[in-house]
Design a protein around this motif. Sequence first.
Motif, mmCIF file in Angstrom:
data_model
loop_
_atom_site.group_PDB
_atom_site.id
_atom_site.type_symbol
_atom_site.label_atom_id
_atom_site.label_comp_id
_atom_site.label_asym_id
_atom_site.label_seq_id
_atom_site.Cartn_x
_atom_site.Cartn_y
_atom_site.Cartn_z
ATOM 1 N N LEU A 130 0.840 -1.193 0.000
ATOM 2 C CA LEU A 130 0.000 0.000 0.000
ATOM 3 C C LEU A 130 0.878 1.247 0.000
ATOM 4 O O LEU A 130 1.900 1.296 0.684
ATOM 5 C CB LEU A 130 -0.913 0.016 1.219
ATOM 6 N N PRO A 131 0.471 2.264 -0.743
ATOM 7 C CA PRO A 131 1.262 3.500 -0.756
ATOM 8 C C PRO A 131 1.086 4.252 0.556
ATOM 9 O O PRO A 131 0.130 4.040 1.294
ATOM 10 C CB PRO A 131 0.642 4.284 -1.921
ATOM 11 N N ALA A 132 2.019 5.130 0.828
ATOM 12 C CA ALA A 132 1.890 6.007 1.994
ATOM 13 C C ALA A 132 0.683 6.911 1.787
ATOM 14 O O ALA A 132 0.385 7.325 0.666
ATOM 15 C CB ALA A 132 3.163 6.832 2.171
ATOM 16 N N SER A 133 -0.010 7.207 2.851
ATOM 17 C CA SER A 133 -1.190 8.054 2.755
ATOM 18 C C SER A 133 -0.784 9.503 2.485
ATOM 19 O O SER A 133 0.218 9.988 2.992
ATOM 20 C CB SER A 133 -1.989 7.983 4.049
ATOM 21 N N THR A 134 -1.580 10.183 1.700
ATOM 22 C CA THR A 134 -1.350 11.606 1.448
ATOM 23 C C THR A 134 -2.193 12.465 2.391
ATOM 24 O O THR A 134 -2.071 13.681 2.381
ATOM 25 C CB THR A 134 -1.702 11.964 -0.010
ATOM 26 N N GLU A 135 -3.028 11.811 3.199
ATOM 27 C CA GLU A 135 -3.848 12.536 4.172
ATOM 28 C C GLU A 135 -2.985 12.919 5.376
ATOM 29 O O GLU A 135 -2.242 12.095 5.901
ATOM 30 C CB GLU A 135 -5.016 11.656 4.642
ATOM 31 N N ALA A 136 -3.129 14.148 5.825
ATOM 32 C CA ALA A 136 -2.308 14.640 6.932
ATOM 33 C C ALA A 136 -2.596 13.896 8.233
ATOM 34 O O ALA A 136 -1.718 13.733 9.062
ATOM 35 C CB ALA A 136 -2.542 16.137 7.125
ATOM 36 N N HIS A 137 -3.802 13.432 8.434
ATOM 37 C CA HIS A 137 -4.185 12.802 9.694
ATOM 38 C C HIS A 137 -4.068 11.273 9.667
ATOM 39 O O HIS A 137 -4.513 10.607 10.584
ATOM 40 C CB HIS A 137 -5.617 13.200 10.062
ATOM 41 N N MET A 138 -3.465 10.717 8.623
ATOM 42 C CA MET A 138 -3.332 9.267 8.503
ATOM 43 C C MET A 138 -1.879 8.865 8.289
ATOM 44 O O MET A 138 -1.120 9.571 7.642
ATOM 45 C CB MET A 138 -4.127 8.757 7.289
ATOM 46 N N SER A 139 -1.532 7.695 8.834
ATOM 47 C CA SER A 139 -0.227 7.098 8.560
ATOM 48 C C SER A 139 -0.304 5.608 8.872
ATOM 49 O O SER A 139 -1.117 5.177 9.693
ATOM 50 C CB SER A 139 0.869 7.761 9.400
#
Length: 159
Positions: A38-47
């Motif tokens: 899975l790619p890294a999330s681009t959402e600031a509140h997710m990792s």
Amino acid sequence: GLPGAPVHLEQLQTYGYPDRDPRQRVLSVAYLGLAPDLPASTEAHMSWQPVSSLREMAFDHRRIMVDGIERARGKLEYTPLGAAFCPPEFTVADLRRVYEIVWGRPLDPRNFHRKVTKAEGFLVPTGRTTTRDGGRPAKLYRRGPAVFLHPPMLRSLKE
């Protein structure tokens, strides 16, 4: 948020016991998602985080996470899901590493090799070998047509 990602999604469980949230009665339906690379999330509140690093969780979320981990571990026993986390051509050592990560413990290489190569339709030999990890050439395999593993890859006290 993962368009095009090959995600296997299934309902895990419904949680609704009265004291799971002290503020009010809450029902939650949890899902288990399994996907390789899975790619890294681009959402600031997710990792993405290793489950071993997750300590403090709200309400009963730790219980839900533990239930999901156990379901994923169990799926490796009776389905060829582990091979989905390997490249198209892989060695038995590559596959063993997937099992070791998910099951959280080292496995005996010889016993693992014997079990996965005997499971009907799990692995298909490609007829090729690789020396990418050094040492003598290792046979390359690809995922076979099996939907369920027979015999299953049961977790046991002795591997």
